[in-house]
Structures are given as structure tokens and as C-alpha cells.
Design an enzyme around this catalytic site. Structure first.
Site, PDB file in Angstrom:
ATOM      1  N   LYS A  72     -55.820  43.490  45.950  1.00 13.00           N
ATOM      2  CA  LYS A  72     -55.820  43.726  44.506  1.00 13.00           C
ATOM      3  C   LYS A  72     -54.443  43.613  43.849  1.00 13.00           C
ATOM      4  O   LYS A  72     -54.346  43.354  42.649  1.00 13.00           O
ATOM      5  CB  LYS A  72     -56.396  45.107  44.213  1.00 13.00           C
ATOM      6  CG  LYS A  72     -57.908  45.212  44.365  1.00 13.00           C
ATOM      7  CD  LYS A  72     -58.638  44.611  43.184  1.00 13.00           C
ATOM      8  CE  LYS A  72     -60.101  45.019  43.163  1.00 13.00           C
ATOM      9  NZ  LYS A  72     -60.789  44.521  41.950  1.00 13.00           N
ATOM     10  N   SER A  75     -61.060  42.404  52.551  1.00 16.82           N
ATOM     11  CA  SER A  75     -60.409  42.671  51.268  1.00 16.82           C
ATOM     12  C   SER A  75     -59.504  43.893  51.244  1.00 16.82           C
ATOM     13  O   SER A  75     -58.609  43.982  50.410  1.00 16.82           O
ATOM     14  CB  SER A  75     -61.461  42.791  50.162  1.00 16.82           C
ATOM     15  OG  SER A  75     -62.414  43.785  50.482  1.00 16.82           O
TER      16      SER A  75
END
Length: 403
Positions: A51, A300
Site C-alpha cells: 500500500k 499483498s
């Protein structure tokens, strides 16, 4: 617009805040699936997730005035840390609204980067609404975690790195929460190679993008229930939805139980801690109906608190029959316990816990209950142990394991 020039610009920008996460070839997952499986370990980023890419690139495109107003966002954790860290790099104030269900490790790490954290709502969508209200009230600049083309461009830099390392990649599996990562990765992947297949993966209990695909428009789920907290989103992004529909080839929904097994696979075979949302693409490998393909699974993030980790490990061992509990009835007299232990030891079973209940029967000499929690190599070994107990005259009964 998501253009190749913008992706190249973002790729250069994010190098300032990202670790190099080189592809890891997985012999175990390749053997299991019949494909050549590579892992993109974004769980190894400094902030513990991909992110920071989108957050940093988005903030880099803001004016000085926009940054000086202060930045605000809503996030279940990983985007929060990305914005907090990126804001710190620019010397900007950051306010993060997080759901009250956010794991403590994510809350503390976000605060550790200097951000102000506000806990509000049970899911991301409620936290996001609160962040919008605070942005309007205080004049903050809002950084959306996924429904923003600049943020999606930053996330798409992952695809640029994948192609540089593995130019002949044929399949990329990407987790979906709101869709920012999937938008960036699928759009850039198709720009670089229109023949590549990009598959999105959602938790079955929060499959908002699949529901939107089926409806042909963005829809809101009535609720979400999943252990994959980072992808527990009820409504996908409106701005990015057209890109997803155009560039994503398919969406796979994964059950929570599959994530638990995937966690064990990663810990035992790759010594990696990957959070539940990051494990979506690992679990999805079993759903791919192809063989002999070069497949990249994007991991992720790795921001999992130790309590959740402990629970997932225990459940995973139980699901795979690596730990099980059996109940046997035996006479309450000297030597009986040693006979049971000898039968188990002969089959290489490892006793973890014993519970001796003398009050299961009013006639103790007739029978007392012995509950044995055992460690085994798997289902076949478990059956081997129970059959050995049966041969000794016991009648083993499986009971729910409680560690």
C-alpha cells in the site's frame, strides 16, 4: 487516465520508499498445482504491505498547499500505514480512521509513523464515511485507499517489477478488496502484454467485486464476514470499476478455511508470515484450471497480529488432521493408561494433552473416559493411530479439539 507514462513515473517515484521484493519461485506450490508458481512478496515491504506504493505516489502528485492542509484516509490497516509513512516522508500531518476491528499491530504501527488514529465503525465502509466527514469539517486532503487513479497507478508498479523479472509471465493473481491493486496491476499488465491473464481473488465472505461484475455495475453488499480483514470491503471503487471490467479476466472467491491452510503452506514451506488478505492468491492457485503456466501470486501484505496468527495455526493443524482429539473408555484400574500410551507410541503418535474423566460413568470400574489430544503427520497417520487403538479393543471416538 492510467497510461504507460504515468506507470513509469510512478515506478521511479516509489523506489524512494519501497524495498526490492524479488520474485520467489515456489517449488512446493509448483508441484502442487502443476504450474511454475512465483511469489511476489509485498509482505516484505518496510510498512508490511504494498500500500505504500499508491499512497506515496498519490501524495507526490499533490500540491504543497494540499499537503499542508493535512492528509486523511480510512483503512483497515495497510493503506493506513502507507499513508502515515508517506506523509512522514513529506512532513505532512496524517489522520487515519480505522475500523474498531482492526488488529492492534496495525493500529500501533500506524501511530508509530506519527499519524493520529481514530477508531470508528465495524467495517472499512463505515470508517471511510467518517473520514469524509472529518475531511470536510477540517479541510483535510482525502487520500482514498483504492478508488483513486493515482493510487491505483502507484499500486500497478508491482506489475512493472514482475515483467522486468519474468517477461514471459502468463498469469498474475491479485487480491481484491476495493480494487485499487487489481486496477493498477491488470491495466499495466495488459498494456505490456494484452495476452496475459490477470485473475482477481476475493474472500467469499466479502466478494463485492464479483457481485458488481455479475450486475454490470458497482453494488454494495449488505454485510461482509471474513478473516481477511484487509479485503473486507462492501463497495468497490466507482472510478476504477471500468478499468477492472476491461482488464480483469476472472474473479475467484476463496473461503476462509482455504486461507488457513494457505497460511500453514507459507510458514512451513517459505518461512513467510503473510496476512489473510495476502494469502488469497495462494489459496486461489488450487482453483486455476491450467497446467504448465508461469503464474505469479501477489502476496499483498504480512501485517498479522500474533493472536490471530496463533489461532490460524491451531485451526490449520486441526483442519489438516495434524492435531486431533480422540475419546476412549477404559476400566479404572492400574496399567490401563500405559496400555493406551504404548499403542499410540508404537504408531509414532505424539500426545499433546490428556484429560481423565472418572465421572463419565457411575460405575468407575466399568469405564472412565480418557480424552487424548495428539499430533500426527496428517489424515493417513491419524487413521493409522485410531485403527491401532481399535485393534487393542478400545472404541475411539473423535471429539472436537480444544487447545
Amino acid at each position: 487516465m492510467l497510461t504507460l507514462d504515468k506507470f513509469e513515473e510512478a515506478s521511479e517515484a516509489v523506489k524512494k520508499v519501497t524495498q526490492e521484493t524479488k520474485l520467489v519461485y515456489s517449488e512446493y506450490l509448483s508441484g502442487m498445482t502443476g504450474n511454475k508458481v512465483y511469489l511476489k512478496p509485498e509482505n516484505m515491504q518496510y510498512t508490511g504491505a504494498y500500500k505504500v506504493r499508491g499512497a506515496y505516489y498519490k501524495i507526490s502528485t499533490l500540491t504543497t498547499e494540499e499537503r499542508e492542509k493535512g492528509l486523511i484516509t480510512a483503512s483497515a490497516g495497510n493503506h493506513a500505514q502507507g499513508v502515515a509513512y508517506a506523509a512522514k516522508c513529506y512532513g505532512a500531518k496524517a489522520v487515519i480512521v480505522m475500523p474498531t476491528t482492526t488488529p492492534l499491530i496495525k493500529v500501533n504501527r500506524t501511530k508509530g509513523y506519527g499519524a493520529e488514529v481514530i477508531l470508528y465503525g465495524d467495517v472499512y465502509d463505515e470508517a471511510c464515511q467518517k473520514a469524509y466527514e472529518l475531511a470536510e469539517k477540517n479541510g483535510y486532503t482525502f487520500i482514498h485507499p483504492f478508488d483513486d487513479l493515482a493510487v491505483a497507478t502507484g499500486q500497478g508498479t508491482i506489475a512493472m517489477e514482475i515483467f522486468k523479472e519474468l517477461p514471459l509471465v502468463e498469469y498474475i493473481l491479485v487480491p481484491i478488496g476495493g480494487g485499487g491493486l487489481a486496477t493498477g496491476v491488470s491495466t499495466l499488465a495488459k498494456l505490456l502484454n494484452p495476452k496475459i491473464k490477470v485473475i482477481g481473488v476475493e474472500p467469499a465472505g466479502a466478494s463485492c467485486m464479483k457481485a458488481s461484475f455479475d450486475a454490470g455495475k458497482v453494488v454494495t453488499l449488505p454485510g461482509v464476514v471474513t478473516i481477511a480483514d484487509g479485503t473486507a470491503v462492501k463497495t468497490p471503487g466507482e472510478k476504477i470499476f471500468p478499468y477492472i471490467r476491461k482488464n480483469l479476466d476472472d474473479i475467484i472467491a476463496v473461503e476462509d478455511d482455504e486461507l488457513i491452510g494457505a497460511f500453514l503452506d507459507m510458514v512451513e514451506n517459505h518461512k513467510m508470515v503473510v496476512e489473510n488478505s495476502g494469502l488469497l492468491t495462494v489459496a486461489a492457485l488450487r482453483h486455476l484450471n491450467v497446467k504448465g503456466k508461469r503464474v505469479v501470486s501477489i502476496l499483498s501484505g504480512g501485517n498479522m497480529d500474533v493472536i490471530t496468527m496463533s489461532s490460524v495455526v491451531q485451526k490449520g493443524l486441526i483442519f489438516r488432521d495434524r492435531i486431533f482429539t480422540v475419546s476412549v473408555l477404559l476400566p479404572d484400574k492400574p496399567g490401563e493408561l500405559s496400555k493406551v500410551a504404548a499403542a499410540i507410541a508404537k504408531e509414532q503418535g505424539n500426545v499433546i494433552k490428556l484429560e481423565h474423566n472418572q465421572f463419565v460413568n457411575t460405575n468407575r470400574s466399568a469405564a472412565v473416559e480418557l480424552r487424548i489430544t495428539l499430533e500426527a503427520f496428517g489424515t493417513e497417520h491419524k487413521e493409522q493411530i485410531t485403527k491401532a487403538l481399535e485393534r487393542k479393543g478400545y472404541k475411539p471416538k473423535m471429539v472436537r479439539t480444544s487447545l
